[in-house]
Each structure stands twice: as structure tokens, then as C-alpha cells.
Write an enzyme that holds these catalytic residues in place. Structure first.
Site, mmCIF file in Angstrom:
data_model
loop_
_atom_site.group_PDB
_atom_site.id
_atom_site.type_symbol
_atom_site.label_atom_id
_atom_site.label_comp_id
_atom_site.label_asym_id
_atom_site.label_seq_id
_atom_site.Cartn_x
_atom_site.Cartn_y
_atom_site.Cartn_z
ATOM 1 N N VAL A 195 -91.767 -23.745 96.447
ATOM 2 C CA VAL A 195 -92.202 -24.546 97.593
ATOM 3 C C VAL A 195 -93.198 -25.625 97.163
ATOM 4 O O VAL A 195 -93.029 -26.813 97.471
ATOM 5 C CB VAL A 195 -92.846 -23.623 98.658
ATOM 6 N N GLU A 215 -87.558 -25.008 86.089
ATOM 7 C CA GLU A 215 -87.554 -23.791 86.901
ATOM 8 C C GLU A 215 -86.920 -22.651 86.106
ATOM 9 O O GLU A 215 -85.783 -22.777 85.643
ATOM 10 C CB GLU A 215 -86.783 -24.052 88.210
ATOM 11 N N ARG A 283 -98.710 -18.124 93.441
ATOM 12 C CA ARG A 283 -100.119 -17.899 93.787
ATOM 13 C C ARG A 283 -100.422 -16.402 93.786
ATOM 14 O O ARG A 283 -99.539 -15.580 94.001
ATOM 15 C CB ARG A 283 -100.423 -18.494 95.181
ATOM 16 N N ALA A 332 -99.470 -20.145 106.242
ATOM 17 C CA ALA A 332 -100.657 -20.320 107.078
ATOM 18 C C ALA A 332 -100.469 -19.664 108.452
ATOM 19 O O ALA A 332 -101.351 -18.950 108.942
ATOM 20 C CB ALA A 332 -100.949 -21.811 107.248
ATOM 21 N N HIS A 456 -80.315 -36.098 125.407
ATOM 22 C CA HIS A 456 -79.418 -36.852 124.534
ATOM 23 C C HIS A 456 -79.857 -38.307 124.534
ATOM 24 O O HIS A 456 -80.064 -38.863 125.602
ATOM 25 C CB HIS A 456 -77.982 -36.732 125.056
HETATM 26 P P1 NAD Z 1 -93.123 -19.976 94.345
HETATM 27 O O1 NAD Z 1 -93.064 -18.549 94.000
HETATM 28 O O2 NAD Z 1 -92.483 -20.457 95.595
HETATM 29 O O3 NAD Z 1 -92.480 -20.841 93.132
HETATM 30 C C1 NAD Z 1 -92.917 -20.758 91.800
HETATM 31 C C2 NAD Z 1 -91.725 -20.957 90.880
HETATM 32 O O4 NAD Z 1 -92.199 -21.092 89.542
HETATM 33 C C3 NAD Z 1 -90.766 -19.780 90.896
HETATM 34 O O5 NAD Z 1 -89.493 -20.237 91.295
HETATM 35 C C4 NAD Z 1 -90.780 -19.290 89.442
HETATM 36 O O6 NAD Z 1 -89.515 -18.882 89.007
HETATM 37 C C5 NAD Z 1 -91.239 -20.523 88.664
HETATM 38 N N1 NAD Z 1 -91.880 -20.219 87.378
HETATM 39 C C6 NAD Z 1 -92.873 -19.314 87.126
HETATM 40 N N2 NAD Z 1 -93.200 -19.323 85.805
HETATM 41 C C7 NAD Z 1 -92.411 -20.267 85.202
HETATM 42 C C8 NAD Z 1 -92.273 -20.752 83.857
HETATM 43 N N3 NAD Z 1 -93.014 -20.278 82.817
HETATM 44 N N4 NAD Z 1 -91.356 -21.735 83.607
HETATM 45 C C9 NAD Z 1 -90.612 -22.239 84.616
HETATM 46 N N5 NAD Z 1 -90.705 -21.809 85.897
HETATM 47 C C10 NAD Z 1 -91.585 -20.833 86.200
HETATM 48 O O7 NAD Z 1 -94.663 -20.361 94.281
HETATM 49 P P2 NAD Z 1 -95.416 -21.678 94.745
HETATM 50 O O8 NAD Z 1 -94.464 -22.789 94.944
HETATM 51 O O9 NAD Z 1 -96.504 -21.858 93.723
HETATM 52 O O10 NAD Z 1 -96.036 -21.251 96.128
HETATM 53 C C11 NAD Z 1 -96.933 -20.136 96.216
HETATM 54 C C12 NAD Z 1 -96.922 -19.524 97.591
HETATM 55 O O11 NAD Z 1 -97.501 -20.399 98.531
HETATM 56 C C13 NAD Z 1 -95.523 -19.201 98.070
HETATM 57 O O12 NAD Z 1 -95.534 -17.941 98.684
HETATM 58 C C14 NAD Z 1 -95.255 -20.267 99.083
HETATM 59 O O13 NAD Z 1 -94.364 -19.842 100.106
HETATM 60 C C15 NAD Z 1 -96.650 -20.561 99.637
HETATM 61 N N6 NAD Z 1 -96.719 -21.934 100.131
HETATM 62 C C16 NAD Z 1 -96.075 -22.250 101.273
HETATM 63 C C17 NAD Z 1 -96.076 -23.550 101.721
HETATM 64 C C18 NAD Z 1 -95.360 -23.887 102.986
HETATM 65 O O14 NAD Z 1 -95.260 -23.056 103.849
HETATM 66 N N7 NAD Z 1 -94.833 -25.079 103.128
HETATM 67 C C19 NAD Z 1 -96.692 -24.550 100.992
HETATM 68 C C20 NAD Z 1 -97.322 -24.195 99.823
HETATM 69 C C21 NAD Z 1 -97.321 -22.876 99.384
#
Ligand code: NAD
Length: 484
Positions: A195, A215, A283, A332, A456
């Protein structure tokens, strides 16, 4: 002589969305409430709102708004017959606008706290036991102790460090720094196409960076329905984001003001050289130093605070909410609902949260939003389902807005017609999903949605059309031409 301890009904630790909302609801219910928070902004002042407001979602959507305008003026405006010349970017002013939004919103929380007579304490808090919290001023002067009948832990989360990519916040940066850069990196690498990675990619690509997302997973965006993820992948790559899937970063090296990233995929080891590298690899809950060892706050095997279905920890009167627990995703609005839920429990009101009907949003352009179950999860448990889809390219309003990309997908039970999941990619998906959430909260059938009058032309009609498509009676798409 020891200082006299102040007694409260409730102490909330953390003033992110979960914590500040919880404090407000406690105070509304007549509870004497204190909220301790340690956030310091760039002026080293208190700023209520937590990561979400100060260095997360709000910053991200504020910058995306600016980036969209810049991109529109540079690439899309001509089709309107409007010619904009000499478009330039003042990134410092863009950041100031974002910071002003944060300041305004944070001050609003301060006002609401004052209105409700919530004690706002700018300090580091540590729970000593189920009744006492030690507060240490941020100038490290002598700590004091405050007491309460109930404690609500809402300390949030922080980025997971990757040992292969240590943050220096100059070349290898975390998501906080990535939202306050003072220039546009020419070539920007992002570890993690989750995300946060995607939201940051959407901002900086529109401001002119070349983006490469690395990724580790082979599959792109596994949380949303896979049809939506495929559509997202197609749109993002068409927009210019380069996605390297199955690419696990193993090492990084800085030299000559650039970062060399080494990553492994099925074909072996590769190198990528970028101007900046964002680490967005997930996180972790902020449990370090949250409680004294003697407090015996129990954590689960993944380091989250262990809670029951009522957000109650194993300590009587101590609750944990928001990103600190593994009850539901780190969102949030999940924290906000839990904040209200525990405040009401303390006041003797019990209105549990329905975690099954919790919307999720990815704030990219187009946005992605969903609620309920995916087609893949339902098929995996052998549920008898039917599916309706409607492409936004067939919605009048999307055309007028010049934004016809995207899709609405509704999944309903084949026998009862009850809506089981709604998945959207497209303009204003974050707003559209609210209708689906409401429908599901009222256990609506797809036919209820199909028979509900929608104005509409609006984008929200796409939901009605997707519901109609479940019975093959869409009005603005020839039947038989429905996307699979
Ligand atoms: P995430 O878990 O969504 O994505 C992190 C990605 O990093 C994963 O797909 C993982 O496979 C990859 N990754 C990890 N180590 C790696 C490596 N060495 N090499 C390559 N890829 C690797 O985590 P995030 O995007 O950091 O978000 C953290 C949390 O915060 C999530 O739970 C998310 O839902 C939440 N969040 C939500 C929102 C929203 O609601 N819009 C916004 C920001 C964050």
C-alpha cells in the site's frame, strides 16, 4: 517529597486516530481523561494526530492532490482546449501546503480536546502497571506518575527496518522522509509494492520521477480481489510505473550520491542504481518501551499486543487499539472504531465492531477500495456465488471527467443474493465504497442495490450497474459484452 499523583478515569497513550478519538469519546461519556503523546514536528512542537496525520495518509493524499494537478497541466489539459505553458513546480511550496493542512487538522484536535477538558500531555509514556503510567517530559526532566482506573494503549506502528537497506534518510529513506523531500529524485527505487509503496510511487511518478518498484512476492497486491489487482497492475504499468515482482532486495550500497540495490529473482542476482531508495516493506507495532517489564503486558508471537475480541489485554482495565493489535488490518478507521468501542465499554456501553465489514482503500490514482470477501477467498471455501461487474468506461460521468479507467465488481451469494464483497478500482473509489459498506451493514441483497435510485450521471451509478449486471441487465453496456 514524591509528587502527588494525578488520578484520571482513563489515560490514553498515543494521539493517533485510534488514541485521540478514544480520548474524545471517553470525555464525551463523562470520564476524566488524559492523553499522552510524544510526537514532535519539525519545530519540535507537539502535533496531535499520530503518523496518520503528521507523516502518513494525510501527507500522502495532500501531495497526491498536488501531483495530480501538476500532471494534469503537463499532460492532460490540452484535450480540454486549454493550453498551459511554462508550468513549473515549487516543491518547497507544495510541502508547505501539505504542512499547513497537517497543522490545521492537528490544531482542530487540540481545540476538541480543550472543549472536552481532556488533559493533553506532551511526553513519553510508559505503563508501569494496570493503574499507573510514568510520564517523562521530552526534555528528559524528571518523570512523574499519573494514575487511572483504565488505560488505553494506542501507540501505533512504525516502519520495519530492513537490515539490507539501512535508513540514512538521505539516500535510503523511509516513508516519512519520502513525504517531505525537497527535490524530485530523477530515478527512484521503492522496496515493497504494498500500500505505502504504491501510494508513494503514484505521487513521485506524477511529479516526474522514474519509478522502479521491487516486490519480493511473485503476485501483485494480494489483499484486494485479484481481478482488481490485475486491473491495477495494467493501469499502473501503463502510467509508467515499473514493477519488478518476485524481486527480493538483498543488499544496498551507496556511492557517488546514488544507491546500488542488489536484488534476487528467479533468474538470479541483479543490480539497480537509483538516486533515492524508499523502504516501504511493512510496519511493526510500537511496543518497545510501551510498558515496564513488571507490568507483564502480553504480546503475541508477532509482537502485537495480545487482546481479546473486545480489545482488552490480559491486564484488567487495560485496552489496546489500532496498529498495536492484530485485530484487523493497520487502518486509521479501524483504530477510530476501536477507540470508540473501548471508550464505550469503559462507560458500560457494549457495541462490538463488525470487522467483516471494514472498508480498505489504497489512495492511488485511480483509487482502489474494497469491502467484504474476494472472489478467490469465497471460491476457496466452496461458496456458491454470482458476480456482477461494470467497467467505469461505460459510466457517463467517468467520461465527462476524462477518467474512464476502472471497474466495479459485486459478489453476491448465488442462493440468497446477499452481497458478500464489493471491489472497486477507479476515480473516487474511496467515496463509492461507503455505499457498499452501508448496504452490507444492512445485509442488503444485490437486488436492493440494483433497485436503489442513483442520480444520473454519477460515478456511483457504476455500483447500481454492477448490481444489475449480476442478473445480466446492465443498462449502459450491451448485454453479452460484460467483462469476464
Ligand atoms: P505492506 O505489507 O502492504 O507491503 C510491504 C511489501 O514489501 C510487501 O508486499 C512485501 O512483500 C515487500 N517486501 C518486504 N521486504 C522486501 C524485500 N527485502 N524486497 C522486496 N520486497 C519486500 O506494508 P506497507 O505498504 O509498508 O504498509 C504497512 C501497513 O500500513 C499495511 O498494513 C497497510 O495496510 C497500512 N497502510 C494503509 C494505508 C491505507 O489505508 N491507505 C496507507 C498506508 C499504510
Amino acid at each position: 517529597m514524591p509528587k502527588q499523583q494525578i488520578h484520571y478515569d482513563v489515560i490514553v497513550i498515543g494521539a493517533g486516530p485510534a488514541g485521540y478519538v478514544s480520548a474524545i469519546r471517553c470525555a464525551q461519556l463523562g470520564l476524566k481523561t488524559a492523553c499522552v503523546d510524544n510526537w514532535r514536528n519539525s519545530k519540535l512542537q507537539s502535533s496531535l494526530g499520530g503518523t496518520y496525520l503528521n507523516a502518513g495518509c494525510v501527507s500522502s493524499i495532500a501531495l497526491l492532490e498536488s501531483a495530480k494537478i501538476y500532471h494534469l497541466l503537463n499532460h492532460e489539459i490540452d484535450s480540454h482546449g486549454i493550453h498551459a505553458e511554462n508550468i513549473s513546480m515549487d516543491i518547497a511550496q507544495m510541502m508547505q501546503r501539505k504542512d499547513k493542512i497537517i497543522e490545521t487538522l492537528s490544531n482542530k484536535i487540540v481545540d476538541i480536546f480543550a472543549h472536552h477538558k481532556i488533559s493533553r500531555i506532551h511526553a513519553q509514556a510508559k505503563m508501569l502497571n494496570a493503574r499507573q503510567v510514568e510520564i517523562t517530559p521530552l526534555d528528559h526532566s524528571a518523570p512523574s506518575i499519573i494514575q487511572a482506573k483504565n488505560i488505553i494503549l494506542a501507540a501505533g506502528s512504525s516502519p520495519i527496518d530492513l537490515s539490507c537497506a539501512p535508513i540514512d534518510n538521505e539516500f535510503i529513506i523511509d516513508s516519512t522522509t519520502a513525504l517531505s523531500l525537497n527535490s524530485v529524485p530523477k530515478k527512484l527505487g521503492i522496496i515493497g509494492a504494498g500500500v505505502i509503496g504504491l501510494e508513494l510511487a503514484n505521487i513521485w511518478s506524477r511529479l516526474g520521477s522514474e519509478i522502479i518498484l521491487l516486490e519480493a512476492q511473485e503476485n501483485f497486491l494480494t489483499l484486494p480481489d485479484q481481478q482488481i489487482s490485475r486491473e491495477a497492475y495494467r493501469i499502473y504499468t501503463q502510467q509508467g510505473l515499473e514493477m519488478r515482482l518476485g524481486a527480493r532486495v538483498v543488499s544496498t550500497k551507496k556511492s557517488h550520491k546514488k544507491v546500488t540495490v542488489e536484488y534476487q529473482d528467479n533468474e538470479g542476482l541483479h543490480c539497480l542504481r537509483v538516486d533515492k531508495l524508499i523502504v516501504a516493506s511493512g510496519r511493526k507495532p510500537n511496543t518497545e518501551n510501551l510498558a515496564a517489564e513488571e507490568a507483564n503486558l502480553m504480546l503475541d508471537e508477532n509482537g502485537f499486543v495480545h487482546v481479546d475480541e473486545n480489545c482488552l489485554t490480559t491486564l484488567p482495565g487495560v485496552y489496546a487499539i489500532g496498529d498495536l493489535t492484530s485485530l484487523g488490518p493497520m487502518l486509521a478507521h479501524k483504530g477510530i472504531e476501536e477507540g470508540v468501542f473501548v471508550a464505550e465499554q469503559i462507560a458500560g456501553i457494549y457495541t462490538p465492531i463488525n470487522y467483516d465489514i471494514l472498508p480498505s482503500v489504497i489512495y492511488t490514482e485511480p483509487e482502489i477500495a474494497w469491502v467484504g470477501q474476494t472472489e478467490q477467498a469465497l471460491r476457496a471455501i466452496g461458496e456458491n456465488i454470482k458476480i456482477g461487474t461494470f467497467p467505469l468506461s461505460a459510466a457517463t460521468r467517468s467520461h465527462v471527467m476524462g477518467n474512464p479507467e476502472g471497474l466495479v465488481k459485486i459478489i453476491a451469494h448465488a442462493d440468497t443474493d446477499t452481497i458478500l464483497g464489493v471491489h472497486i478500482i477507479g476515480a473516487q473509489a474511496s467515496e463509492l465504497i461507503a455505499e457498499a459498506v452501508l448496504a452490507m451493514e444492512f445485509s442488503a441483497c444485490s437486488e436492493d442495490l440494483a433497485r436503489t435510485i442513483h442520480a444520473h450521471p454519477t460515478i456511483s451509478e457504476a455500483l447500481q450497474e454492477a448490481a444489475l449486471s449480476l442478473e445480466k441487465r446492465t443498462l449502459h453496456l450491451p448485454v453479452g459484452k460484460l467483462p469476464s
